[in-house]
Design an enzyme around this catalytic site. Structure first.
Site, PDB file in Angstrom:
ATOM      1  N   SER A 243       0.545  -1.202   0.001  1.00 34.08           N
ATOM      2  CA  SER A 243      -0.102  -0.259   0.006  1.00 34.08           C
ATOM      3  C   SER A 243       0.770   1.272   0.031  1.00 34.08           C
ATOM      4  CB  SER A 243      -0.366  -0.044   1.426  1.00 34.08           C
ATOM      5  OG  SER A 243      -1.805   0.812   1.292  1.00 34.08           O
TER       6      SER A 243
ATOM      7  N   ASP B 210     -10.553  -4.404  -5.168  1.00 31.77           N
ATOM      8  CA  ASP B 210     -10.062  -2.678  -4.815  1.00 31.77           C
ATOM      9  C   ASP B 210      -9.989  -1.385  -4.823  1.00 31.77           C
ATOM     10  OD1 ASP B 210      -7.604  -1.021  -3.745  1.00 31.77           O
ATOM     11  OD2 ASP B 210      -6.115  -2.877  -3.704  1.00 31.77           O
TER      12      ASP B 210
ATOM     13  N   HIS C  17      -8.102  -4.368  -1.028  1.00 31.19           N
ATOM     14  CA  HIS C  17      -6.969  -3.745  -1.064  1.00 31.19           C
ATOM     15  C   HIS C  17      -5.988  -4.939   0.564  1.00 31.19           C
ATOM     16  CE1 HIS C  17      -4.321  -0.104  -1.168  1.00 31.19           C
ATOM     17  NE2 HIS C  17      -4.611  -0.499   0.680  1.00 31.19           N
TER      18      HIS C  17
HETATM   19  C1  MLT Z   1      -1.740   6.055   0.079  1.00 34.34           C
HETATM   20  O1  MLT Z   1      -2.036   6.916   0.311  1.00 34.34           O
HETATM   21  O2  MLT Z   1      -0.084   5.591  -0.015  1.00 34.34           O
HETATM   22  C2  MLT Z   1      -2.545   5.396  -0.864  1.00 34.34           C
HETATM   23  O3  MLT Z   1      -4.044   5.670  -0.064  1.00 34.34           O
HETATM   24  C3  MLT Z   1      -2.702   3.736   0.195  1.00 34.34           C
HETATM   25  C4  MLT Z   1      -3.032   3.836   1.838  1.00 34.34           C
HETATM   26  O4  MLT Z   1      -3.785   3.578   2.452  1.00 34.34           O
HETATM   27  O5  MLT Z   1      -1.612   4.243   2.560  1.00 34.34           O
END
Ligand code: MLT
Length: 200
Positions: A102, A152, A183
Site C-alpha cells: 500500500s 480494490d 485492498h
Molecule cells: C497512499 O496514500 O499511499 C494510498 O492511499 C494507500 C494508503 O492508504 O496508504
C-alpha cells in the site's frame, strides 16, 4: 529513519527492503521477509511522516491524492537512507529488493520512477501510480511484481494496469498478479510473490 536491520546468513542473497502500509511500523512486514527469502538481509524502515498518529512514507492531501512535493522529498530521503544503511551495515547497495504494501508500495514505486539504480527489483502489494507526466529512468529489465485486487477500492484495477504500462515503457520486466479481493494482502498473493521471487 527509524528502522531495523537483520543480517542474513547467505552473503550472496539480496537485502529485502520492507515498507509498511499507512499506520504500520517496521515490525509489520517481517513475516513476509521470512516467506520470501529467510536467508536474505532485511532492512525494514518506518515512514517519517505521521498522519493522525499513523506512520506513512509521504504526506497525502486526501485519500488517493498525494502531496507531490513531499513525495519527491521523501523519495530522495529514502534513497539517501539506503546509501547510508548500505555503508553502515555493509550490504551491497545494488542488491536491494523492495517489498512494500500500500503506502509502502507507493514509495517503492516512486523510487523506481525517480532513480535508475535505487532498487534491483520490487514486490509491490497494492500500489498506485505514484506520479504522472514524468519521464521514468531506463529501468533496463528491473523485475517488478505487482499484486492487485480486482475489487480494490484504493487501487482500482485500471490503475494497476496503468502502473504496469508505465513501468514497462521504462523497460522494467513486470508481472501483474490478480486476486479477486480488495485492498487486503492475502496469503495467496504473498505466495505468488514468493514464487515470482524464485524466478528472478
Ligand atoms: C497512499 O496514500 O499511499 C494510498 O492511499 C494507500 C494508503 O492508504 O496508504
Amino acid at each position: 529513519m527509524k528502522h531495523l536491520f537483520r543480517k542474513g546468513n547467505d552473503p550472496t542473497k539480496p537485502t529485502l527492503l520492507l515498507l509498511h502500509g499507512t499506520g504500520g511500523t517496521e515490525q509489520d512486514l517481517l513475516p513476509l521477509a521470512e516467506i520470501i527469502d529467510p536467508n536474505a538481509n532485511v532492512l525494514s524502515v518506518r515512514g517519517n511522516v505521521l498522519e493522525n498518529g499513523m506512520p506513512r512514507f509521504f504526506k497525502r492531501l486526501a485519500e488517493r491524492v498525494f502531496d507531490e512535493e513531499d513525495l519527491i522529498f521523501r523519495t530522495k530521503e529514502l534513497n539517501e537512507f539506503l546509501d547510508e544503511a548500505a555503508e553502515k551495515y555493509n550490504f551491497d547497495r545494488k542488491q536491494v529488493i523492495a517489498v512494500g504494501y500500500s503506502n509502502g508500495a507507493n514509495i517503492a514505486a516512486s523510487l523506481l520512477f525517480h532513480y535508475q539504480q535505487a532498487l534491483k527489483g520490487a514486490i509491490l502489494h497494492h500500489p498506485m501510480v505514484p506520479r504522472r507526466g514524468i519521464e521514468l529512468p531506463d529501468l533496463n529489465g528491473t523485475p517488478v511484481f505487482i499484486g492487485a485486487g480486482t475489487n480494490d477500492p484504493i487501487c482500482p484495477s485500471k490503475e494497476s494496469q496503468e502502473l504496469q504500462a508505465l513501468l514497462e515503457q521504462a523497460k522494467a520486466n513486470v508481472h501483474l498478479h490478480w486476486e479477486n479481493r480488495g485492498h487486503q494482502l492475502t496469503s495467496t498473493e504473498v505466495d505468488a510473490a514468493r514464487k515470482w521471487y524464485l524466478t528472478i
